[in-house]
Design an enzyme around this catalytic site. Structure first.
Site, PDB file in Angstrom:
ATOM      1  N   PRO A 200      54.758  87.572 -35.829  1.00 32.43           N
ATOM      2  CA  PRO A 200      54.672  89.017 -36.080  1.00 32.43           C
ATOM      3  C   PRO A 200      53.413  89.604 -35.454  1.00 32.43           C
ATOM      4  O   PRO A 200      52.306  89.340 -35.904  1.00 32.43           O
ATOM      5  CB  PRO A 200      54.636  89.110 -37.618  1.00 32.43           C
TER       6      PRO A 200
ATOM      7  N   ASP B 237      48.498  87.424 -34.486  1.00 30.99           N
ATOM      8  CA  ASP B 237      49.601  86.933 -35.319  1.00 30.99           C
ATOM      9  C   ASP B 237      49.258  87.243 -36.777  1.00 30.99           C
ATOM     10  O   ASP B 237      48.323  86.677 -37.335  1.00 30.99           O
ATOM     11  CB  ASP B 237      49.763  85.430 -35.101  1.00 30.99           C
ATOM     12  N   HIS B 238      50.050  88.137 -37.368  1.00 29.54           N
ATOM     13  CA  HIS B 238      49.726  88.592 -38.720  1.00 29.54           C
ATOM     14  C   HIS B 238      49.982  87.532 -39.783  1.00 29.54           C
ATOM     15  O   HIS B 238      49.595  87.700 -40.946  1.00 29.54           O
ATOM     16  CB  HIS B 238      50.528  89.860 -39.061  1.00 29.54           C
ATOM     17  N   ARG B 239      50.612  86.417 -39.420  1.00 29.13           N
ATOM     18  CA  ARG B 239      50.746  85.312 -40.369  1.00 29.13           C
ATOM     19  C   ARG B 239      49.402  84.616 -40.566  1.00 29.13           C
ATOM     20  O   ARG B 239      49.121  84.070 -41.644  1.00 29.13           O
ATOM     21  CB  ARG B 239      51.762  84.285 -39.862  1.00 29.13           C
TER      22      ARG B 239
END
Length: 455
Positions: free
Chosen positions: A250, A426-428
């Site tokens: 994401p 990467d929003h994770r």
């Protein structure tokens, strides 16, 4: 005289295929050990392959422009003054492979000298490459002492060449043995419609044509205002990597506009410094140094999401990827352990890697293992963009063009050197606060290089 076939080796880490760019030898030509015989292009780099034996070129088994699987034979060599090698007893493959051991270059193992990285000793003199069903390959019969016809069922068939349009007309998709059969039967391949996968012409198509029962080929048009280019090599690898990244991680992108006038003043000052007289210190070198320092405070941007293990892997080192535009497409060579380099060392590494990449000579080992990437879109006069994260990484920084713009300084509007930064992460792995902190730190050091001593 013994006859040997040279299979296409894996010149990188896990490569499965390569394109034949051009042959350096022709049938009937004598070759020596380690003489360059062919140039290939993989998904990572252009590589010249040496010949592991001395002898005479008997046959070229692949054509320029053809994509060949790793392990498939590409050339046949008549060994000068050599006797046919007896076939050893077949042994079970290890770990699903037809090879055992991994001889080092120049060392002899099982009677075979390794002359190329990834090309080690085998348990037999020649083996058929495993098919997709993963069955163990069967050993070929040893070469006869005198010339004999080459049976088509025994010789693995290289992948067919990609069709193209030349002055002579349409070049059909057909493998070398099929082309030979067509020549023997007097069949024009351009008149046939291939019944194989992807329009490949098969033996049955050729035989049917010889018997007068083949279907005519569909007309091939070469549009005057359009052209088709096969997707392969670097372009194919880049496209697949970007799709995998865009649909698995994401992405979030943040932007920052920075007054980099102090950085440009320091750069001008370094030009007169004897310690930097022989190196080109670019604005990208400053950005790379700021990135490495900022990652110390926000290590999340240099981490990796491990989906299978359900873990986040934090790296205590930075292998900095530098996105470089080349005639072959986008490549991303890596500066190893960039976090331990001085500004001068970074500048030297960046210059060397980008020049090598543009020449298409980047070593495959320099293309893998990155932890974070920077892309200099400013060299094209672009202010910024929304870069896609490289697979296996968690962040990429876009460094925009430096422009003269009006800027407010101490309540006055004055002209300043200004650029824009964009960080995709990467929003994770990276939260908004962490991504913002990292981008702000990079910007602060470009706006005031003296801030670097506080990190």
């Amino acid at each position: 005289m013994a006859v040997k076939q040279f299979p296409l080796p894996d010149v990188g880490e896990g490569l499965t295929e390569a394109e034949i760019v051009g042959w350096k030898v022709q049938p009937g030509e004598n070759v020596t050990v380690n003489q360059t015989i062919v140039e290939i292009e993989t998904a990572k780099a252009s590589v010249e392959l040496p010949c592991p034996w001395a002898g005479t070129v008997r046959e070229l088994l692949a054509e320029p422009g053809q994509t060949v699987d790793v392990g498939a034979p590409i050339i046949t060599i008549d060994m000068a003054g050599a006797e046919p090698e007896p076939e050893p007893e077949a042994q079970p493959a290890e770990s699903g492979s037809g090879e055992s051991g991994s001889g080092k270059i120049g060392e002899e193992s099982n009677g075979r000298v390794a002359t190329l990285v990834g090309y080690g000793p085998r348990t037999s003199s020649a083996k058929r490459r495993p098919r997709k069903d993963k069955t163990a390959p069967a050993a070929q019969t040893p070469a006869a002492a005198e010339p004999r016809p080459e049976p088509e069922p025994v010789q693995p068939e290289p992948v067919a060449a990609t069709p193209k349009t030349e002055e002579g007309g349409y070049v059909p998709l057909a493998k070398p043995p099929v082309r030979k059969l067509a020549k023997d039967l007097g069949v024009d391949l351009r008149s046939l419609a291939g019944s194989g996968s992807g329009g490949v012409i098969t033996r049955e198509d050729v035989r049917a044509a010889a018997e007068g029962t083949a279907a005519p080929a569909a007309p091939v048009r070469s549009g005057e205002r359009e052209r088709r280019v096969p997707v392969k090599g670097v372009r194919k690898a880049t496209a697949q990597a970007m799709v995998d990244s865009a649909f698995s991680a994401p992405h979030v992108t943040e932007f920052l506009t920075v007054d980099v006038t102090p950085m440009m003043e320091l750069r001008a000052k370094l030009k007169s410094d004897p310690r930097f007289s022989d190196v080109k210190v670019t604005p990208l070198a400053f950005a790379a140094k700021a990135l490495c320092l900022a990652a110390r405070r926000t290590p999340d941007v240099n981490a990796t999401w491990d989906e299978e293990a359900g873990e986040i892997v934090y790296k205590d080192y930075i292998h900095l990827g530098i996105a470089a535009a080349t005639p072959r497409g986008l490549v991303v060579p890596k500066v190893r352990d960039a976090d331990g380099m001085s500004l001068r060392e970074l500048a030297e590494s960046l210059e060397r890697l980008t020049e090598t990449a543009r020449e298409g000579k980047t070593a495959p080992a320099d293309m893998v293992g990155g932890t974070i990437t920077i892309t200099n879109v400013g060299v094209f006069g672009v202010d910024t963009g929304t870069p896609i994260i490289n697979p296996g990484e968690s962040a990429i920084l876009a460094f925009g063009a430096i422009r003269d713009m009006p800027w407010v300084v101490d309540g006055q509007v004055v002209p300043r050197k200004v650029c824009q930064l964009a960080l995709s992460f990467d929003h994770r792995v990276v939260d908004g606060q962490q991504g913002s902190q990292f981008l702000a730190d990079v910007g602060a050091m470009l706006a005031d290089p003296s801030m670097a001593i506080t990190y």
